[in-house]
Design a protein around this motif. Sequence first.
Motif, PDB file in Angstrom:
ATOM      1  N   TRP A 158       0.811  -1.208   0.000  1.00  0.00           N
ATOM      2  CA  TRP A 158       0.000   0.000   0.000  1.00  0.00           C
ATOM      3  C   TRP A 158       0.845   1.259   0.000  1.00  0.00           C
ATOM      4  CZ3 TRP A 158      -4.685  -0.252  -1.500  1.00  0.00           C
ATOM      5  CH2 TRP A 158      -5.474  -1.372  -1.217  1.00  0.00           C
ATOM      6  N   GLU A 159       2.103   1.167   0.437  1.00  0.00           N
ATOM      7  CA  GLU A 159       2.919   2.356   0.605  1.00  0.00           C
ATOM      8  C   GLU A 159       3.690   2.743  -0.655  1.00  0.00           C
ATOM      9  OE1 GLU A 159       2.971  -0.253   2.712  1.00  0.00           O
ATOM     10  OE2 GLU A 159       1.776   0.628   4.316  1.00  0.00           O
ATOM     11  N   MET A 160       3.662   1.917  -1.687  1.00  0.00           N
ATOM     12  CA  MET A 160       4.428   2.215  -2.891  1.00  0.00           C
ATOM     13  C   MET A 160       3.907   3.465  -3.584  1.00  0.00           C
ATOM     14  SD  MET A 160       5.207  -1.381  -4.795  1.00  0.00           S
ATOM     15  CE  MET A 160       6.567  -2.396  -4.294  1.00  0.00           C
ATOM     16  N   GLY A 161       4.809   4.371  -3.922  1.00  0.00           N
ATOM     17  CA  GLY A 161       4.450   5.571  -4.663  1.00  0.00           C
ATOM     18  C   GLY A 161       4.917   5.474  -6.100  1.00  0.00           C
ATOM     19  N   LEU A 162       4.139   6.065  -7.021  1.00  0.00           N
ATOM     20  CA  LEU A 162       4.458   6.040  -8.448  1.00  0.00           C
ATOM     21  C   LEU A 162       4.663   7.462  -8.940  1.00  0.00           C
ATOM     22  CD1 LEU A 162       4.571   4.577 -11.263  1.00  0.00           C
ATOM     23  CD2 LEU A 162       2.095   4.975 -11.390  1.00  0.00           C
ATOM     24  N   CYS A 163       5.789   7.706  -9.599  1.00  0.00           N
ATOM     25  CA  CYS A 163       6.068   9.010 -10.195  1.00  0.00           C
ATOM     26  C   CYS A 163       6.143   8.867 -11.706  1.00  0.00           C
ATOM     27  CB  CYS A 163       7.387   9.582  -9.655  1.00  0.00           C
ATOM     28  SG  CYS A 163       7.832  11.167 -10.404  1.00  0.00           S
ATOM     29  N   TYR A 164       5.278   9.607 -12.399  1.00  0.00           N
ATOM     30  CA  TYR A 164       5.332   9.671 -13.861  1.00  0.00           C
ATOM     31  C   TYR A 164       4.979  11.100 -14.257  1.00  0.00           C
ATOM     32  CZ  TYR A 164       4.024   9.207 -18.753  1.00  0.00           C
ATOM     33  OH  TYR A 164       3.924   9.396 -20.099  1.00  0.00           O
ATOM     34  N   ASP A 165       5.929  11.812 -14.854  1.00  0.00           N
ATOM     35  CA  ASP A 165       5.742  13.215 -15.202  1.00  0.00           C
ATOM     36  C   ASP A 165       5.955  13.399 -16.702  1.00  0.00           C
ATOM     37  OD1 ASP A 165       5.614  15.924 -15.448  1.00  0.00           O
ATOM     38  OD2 ASP A 165       7.032  16.375 -13.850  1.00  0.00           O
TER      39      ASP A 165
END
Length: 384
Positions: free
Chosen positions: A147-154
């Motif tokens: 649940w703690e995984m963060g995703l960065c896509y810019d």
Amino acid sequence: MAPPSKKPEKELPEHLIHQLLLPRLPFKCLRRIMCTSTNLHSLINADAQFAADQARWAAISRSSFVYMSRSGLFFFPDPSLVGVPDPSLSFLEPTPSSEIKLICSTNGILLLCGEFGGLKSLCVCNPATQEKAFVPDKNMTKDYGRWEMGLCYDPWESLDRYTIVTPIFHCKGDGKDYQFDVFSSDTGEWTLSSWSVYVDTEYVPCKPICAKGVIYWECGNYLLWYDTRKNLAGSITLPAMDGLIDIGVCENELVCCHSWARGIEVWRLTGGSCWERLHWVNWDGVIDHAYSFCHRMQLRGTSQSEMFYCRRFIRPVGFDGQFVYIAVRLKFRDRTERIFAWDTKTGRVEKKGVITIRGKCRADQVFNYANSMARMPQILSRTS
């Protein structure tokens, strides 16, 4: 005398239409337009530059919201305007009766955890284009960290790369010491960041949100953050508040919605560390426009506002620049919540449907969503 002939109207240059106007239209409109001619179909469906331009404008436009319902992805406040062709996610070939968890949503790209094709896996996908990539995860046998995984896509920064970050903590005194496990699609590998952040709280990070290349996690009275571009990490103190909060993104800025006994308020993070209060309303102002939901309660010596808050579980779930969305249920364990939208400009409150919580999924996993036509970055194999 013959009437003067009309001068032919000047048409806009084609490059202005293709490069400035069409990329700003909603995804559902583009799907309709591309059926009108072969040239438009080729432009919208196959032109990589057009897809990139559309993804960038979608990233800063007013977004809708998404959560995982019993039947798949559900969008609000108006599901009909989103236009995702397969909200059930059948194109991922999920194992029957298995549960898919929505972990994070960033600029139209989703991070999911589930069983696909008989194998438990992490999956990054674009539900608008139905493209997908399965992520190698050295810890898939453990439930910790999903649940703690963060995703960065810019899309403004790079269309060819996304980053997944997992905060890993070790208990230290009355708080926790965090390091960060980082996966980059352009290397195909997980690496442990050298940064360490101590947070004086027993809370664990939840609901990762990404804005301007920085992933934030709500962590008690703090926001834990990791900058994917600079490989830096730290924490920010939230405004002093009790009650429930929700963090999200509005116009590429981090915002925090707060509901407590006195009402609702919206804060915006400015300068990387300062909080500015944008909007506030007490419950009396909300009840005036949503009175039918109060069932004409008998006051019995207490205010209607206090009774409204005390008898219901009320949490904020998002802010889109004009409307603050709140979810209301009678009991904490109820599986269905009614959604209301408070218009910060007019003060009116409108009903916007319901949220039905699926299985054991976390109730607070409601994310910003804007349809992106960008092609999914592919994971570079270690042997490449």
